[in-house]
Design a protein around this motif. Structure first.
Motif, mmCIF file in Angstrom:
data_model
loop_
_atom_site.group_PDB
_atom_site.id
_atom_site.type_symbol
_atom_site.label_atom_id
_atom_site.label_comp_id
_atom_site.label_asym_id
_atom_site.label_seq_id
_atom_site.Cartn_x
_atom_site.Cartn_y
_atom_site.Cartn_z
ATOM 1 N N UNK A 1 -16.550 -10.520 -30.004
ATOM 2 C CA UNK A 1 -16.233 -10.199 -28.603
ATOM 3 C C UNK A 1 -15.271 -11.221 -28.010
ATOM 4 N N UNK A 2 -14.591 -10.824 -26.943
ATOM 5 C CA UNK A 2 -13.667 -11.715 -26.225
ATOM 6 C C UNK A 2 -13.854 -11.468 -24.730
ATOM 7 N N UNK A 3 -13.670 -12.522 -23.952
ATOM 8 C CA UNK A 3 -13.904 -12.407 -22.512
ATOM 9 C C UNK A 3 -12.612 -12.356 -21.715
ATOM 10 N N UNK A 4 -12.733 -11.861 -20.514
ATOM 11 C CA UNK A 4 -11.608 -11.846 -19.599
ATOM 12 C C UNK A 4 -12.109 -11.930 -18.166
ATOM 13 N N UNK B 1 -15.547 -2.683 -28.234
ATOM 14 C CA UNK B 1 -15.518 -3.689 -27.171
ATOM 15 C C UNK B 1 -15.942 -3.145 -25.805
ATOM 16 N N UNK B 2 -15.993 -1.815 -25.651
ATOM 17 C CA UNK B 2 -16.322 -1.243 -24.350
ATOM 18 C C UNK B 2 -17.816 -0.949 -24.247
ATOM 19 N N UNK B 3 -18.273 -0.769 -22.979
ATOM 20 C CA UNK B 3 -19.682 -0.447 -22.757
ATOM 21 C C UNK B 3 -19.844 0.939 -22.155
ATOM 22 N N UNK B 4 -18.728 1.634 -21.930
ATOM 23 C CA UNK B 4 -18.796 2.957 -21.313
ATOM 24 C C UNK B 4 -17.704 3.858 -21.841
ATOM 25 N N UNK B 5 -17.726 5.081 -21.376
ATOM 26 C CA UNK B 5 -16.697 6.059 -21.749
ATOM 27 C C UNK B 5 -15.877 6.410 -20.512
ATOM 28 N N UNK B 6 -14.558 6.430 -20.691
ATOM 29 C CA UNK B 6 -13.654 6.896 -19.635
ATOM 30 C C UNK B 6 -13.022 8.157 -20.223
ATOM 31 N N UNK C 1 -17.048 -9.268 -20.407
ATOM 32 C CA UNK C 1 -17.003 -9.536 -21.848
ATOM 33 C C UNK C 1 -16.698 -8.215 -22.542
ATOM 34 N N UNK C 2 -15.703 -8.187 -23.425
ATOM 35 C CA UNK C 2 -15.425 -7.000 -24.219
ATOM 36 C C UNK C 2 -16.208 -7.147 -25.525
#
Ligand code: OXD
Ligand code: MN
Length: 608
Positions: free
Chosen positions: A150-153, A316-321, A141-142
């Motif tokens: 939110x939107x899923x993929x 929409x993200x849960x982390x950092x890249x 889920x984003x």
């Protein structure tokens, strides 16, 4: 219903059984997994549940086969180094396509193919490519799992490294699958590392089918399909049809000494300091007075109008890249603190003690091994690749805002556009209204960086920092931005910044990093109506005295260049902007052309 550990033919049978019993959305998902399995012929299928035990098993397996090297367990617990293929270290814009029925839908800003050609090209690559491998099904889920924004993929991949990164970067697993079942819709992302052969590599998007196919790369932006492919290229198309915005922007909360927090969304091209700005630590005097920056997101922002007419945003993200080189206790202490545990590093160097190392970390240690696993030799290559990264949960950031989980998002007070401009562009200016703001975003220019393959340091137009990421024609995208200016809208103020202005000696004129807070303070005071500026043809500019410069030593040249504008040079810039808008032909909204002309005319008059 245990969907895990099923082997190829068994999994296909299990999938078929499941399909009879499942709801129609899971039916569609199972059907798709079966189709892909028939094409790619994996040995096994694994449905990811996102659990700790699954993550432990995957990282354990990758330690065994050398995909991940464990780092010093004392200084960097549960952290690893991954070395990617040396030809697979960045996004590949020349191999990234948007496949729409009409060429004009994708626009001159995208490489284009018909959907039929795109599928044919990709399906030929995927044929039999997962033999001997496991096919992983990643429901994700984003955005916050219960947010209407939110939107899923679902990503299918044959790379356990991708699974581990997606677990950090998205809300992945059972809860996402439940939402997909409820909603009945999801973005399909099919990925294989293939042979990691640059000659057999494509990243294709089919926005009309909410589908992505990516082959031949394991690098983040090409392979973690929830990120650029879904949350920007496909989401920008969804946002256009559903009335919201999917943007390449950080989101931060700026808390003032009175305890009030304003939220700011800021677009900068890749590797231009979004992570640093999102995690900014205020200068000492500001900290003492009670200023604080809260981090909501460092790369992507989804925004839509709320009932009160303001724009509300989620990350929409849960982390950092994040980009590792240049991250230090001075430039970004919050990022450095975040990556002390539970982090996957990609293509950084190593010290003799197995600790991660990169150029600019400036902590007195030195590298022993470079990103290709060879003994470090300064004359040969940098220890860390310039686009080396860390993947880490956002919740590990000391400035992580609890409002990140708000289902309704945070109200945005200011939108900031910025690029890397060594000349011309002053430190900050404010657009006079929304239409001017959209033009300022559309005209953004920046020097290219190592985040994508190709030459570095070349100035190019990068509207709203979306050049590599907009999933449709930029002319339609600008019209979509303009459409938010309607009755009842209470839109954010729009600003443009340039932290990268250089002096005649080639050195940066502005200290940047924590001192950027001084500029954010001025913006918020403009929003509140308590800071001054002078109106010029290019926008409202602060005088040096309008921004708190206590403790910042600026030369006369710096003051002139950071707070002034060169009328002749800007006249040329406006001509350049006009030519750029014309590249889009009649689809370009006339309001932007009129706005460009208005500013060009004002610049031609002798006085401001
Ligand atoms: C990123 C990029 O990885 O923009 O965020 O390249
Ligand atoms: Mn980015």
């Amino acid at each position: 219903m245990d969907r895990k550990r099923a082997s190829g033919p068994d999994a296909i049978r299990a999938g078929a059984d499941m399909a009879t019993a499942a709801s129609s959305s899971l039916d569609a998902l199972n059907q798709w997994v079966l189709e892909v399995a028939r094409l790619a012929q994996p040995d096994r299928i694994h449905w990811c549940d996102g659990s700790d035990s699954e993550f432990d098993a995957l990282t354990g397996q990758m330690e065994e086969d050398g995909t991940l090297l464990p780092l010093d367990a004392e200084t960097h617990p549960r952290s690893w180094l991954h070395r990617s293929h040396p030809d697979d270290v960045a996004r590949v814009e020349h191999l990234t396509y948007v496949c729409t029925s009409e060429r004009d839908e994708a626009g001159p800003n995208n490489h284009w193919m018909t959907p039929a050609d795109g599928h044919a090209r990709m399906d030929a690559l995927f044929e039999g490519c997962m033999r001997g491998r496991t096919l992983y099904v990643i429901p994700y889920c984003m955005g916050p799992i219960d947010s209407p924004l939110s939107r899923c993929g679902v990503e299918i991949t044959d790379s356990p490294y991708v699974v581990a990164n997606m677990r950090i970067m998205t809300r992945m697993g059972a809860a996402a699958l439940a939402r997909i079942e409820r909603e009945g819709t999801f973005v399909r992302g099919l990925h294989s590392i293939g042979e990691l052969d640059p000659e057999r590599r494509f990243i294709m998007h089919f926005p009309e089918e909410l589908t992505i196919k990516s082959y031949g790369s394991g690098y983040g932006g090409n392979a973690l399909l929830g990120k650029k492919c879904h949350a920007l290229r496909i989401a920008s198309h969804q946002a256009r049809t559903e009335g919201w915005l999917a943007e390449h922007m950080l989101i931060l909360g700026l808390e003032n000494p009175a305890g009030e927090t304003h939220y700011i969304a800021a677009a900068f091209p890749s590797a231009c300091g979004k992570t640093n700005l999102a995690m900014l630590i205020p200068p000492e005097g500001y900290r003492q007075d009670g200023w604080k920056v809260w981090t909501i997101g460092d790369d992507i922002c989804w925004m839509r109008p709320g009932k009160d007419g303001r724009l509300y945003a989620i990350n929409p993200e849960a982390g950092f890249f994040g980009v590792a080189p240049g991250t230090s206790a001075k430039s970004n202490p919050n990022a450095l603190a975040s990556v002390q545990r539970d982090t996957i590093f990609t293509n950084v160097g190593l010290t003799a003690n197995n600790q991660p190392w990169w150029e600019g970390i400036d902590d007195g240690r030195s590298p022993a091994t470079d990103w290709r696993g060879e003994p470090y030799d300064a004359g040969k290559r940098p220890a860390a690749h310039p686009n080396s990264r860390f993947t880490v949960s956002a919740a590990q950031c000391p400035s992580y805002s609890p409002r990140t989980e708000d289902a309704e998002g945070v109200p945005i007070s200011a939108i900031v556009f910025g690029g890397r401009r060594a000349s011309l562009v002053p430190l900050v200016f404010e657009a006079r209204d929304w239409t001017h703001g959209v033009l300022v975003g559309a005209a953004m220019g920046s020097e290219t960086t190592a985040a994508a393959t190709g030459a570095v340091g070349v100035m190019r137009r990068d509207p709203m920092a979306m050049k590599p990421f907009c999933g449709y024609n930029f002319a339609d995208y600008f019209s979509h931005w303009l459409s938010f200016d309607k009755d009842g809208a209470r839109l954010p103020k729009v600003f443009h910044v340039n932290w990268f202005r250089k002096g005649d000696d080639g050195k940066f004129l502005w200290p940047g990093f924590g001192d950027n807070l001084r500029v954010l303070e001025w913006m918020i005071k403009r929003v509140e109506g308590s800071a001054d500026a002078i109106d010029t043809p290019i926008g409202a500019l602060p005088r040096p005295g309008d921004i708190n410069l206590d403790g910042v030593a600026l030369t006369d040249e710096a003051r002139d260049k950071l707070f002034g504008f060169d009328r002749d040079a800007w006249r040329e810039e406006l001509d350049g902007i006009g030519t750029y808008l014309d590249e889009y032909g009649p689809r370009m909204p006339s309001a932007l052309k009129v706005e460009q002309q208005r500013i060009a005319d004002a610049l031609s008059r002798t006085s401001a």
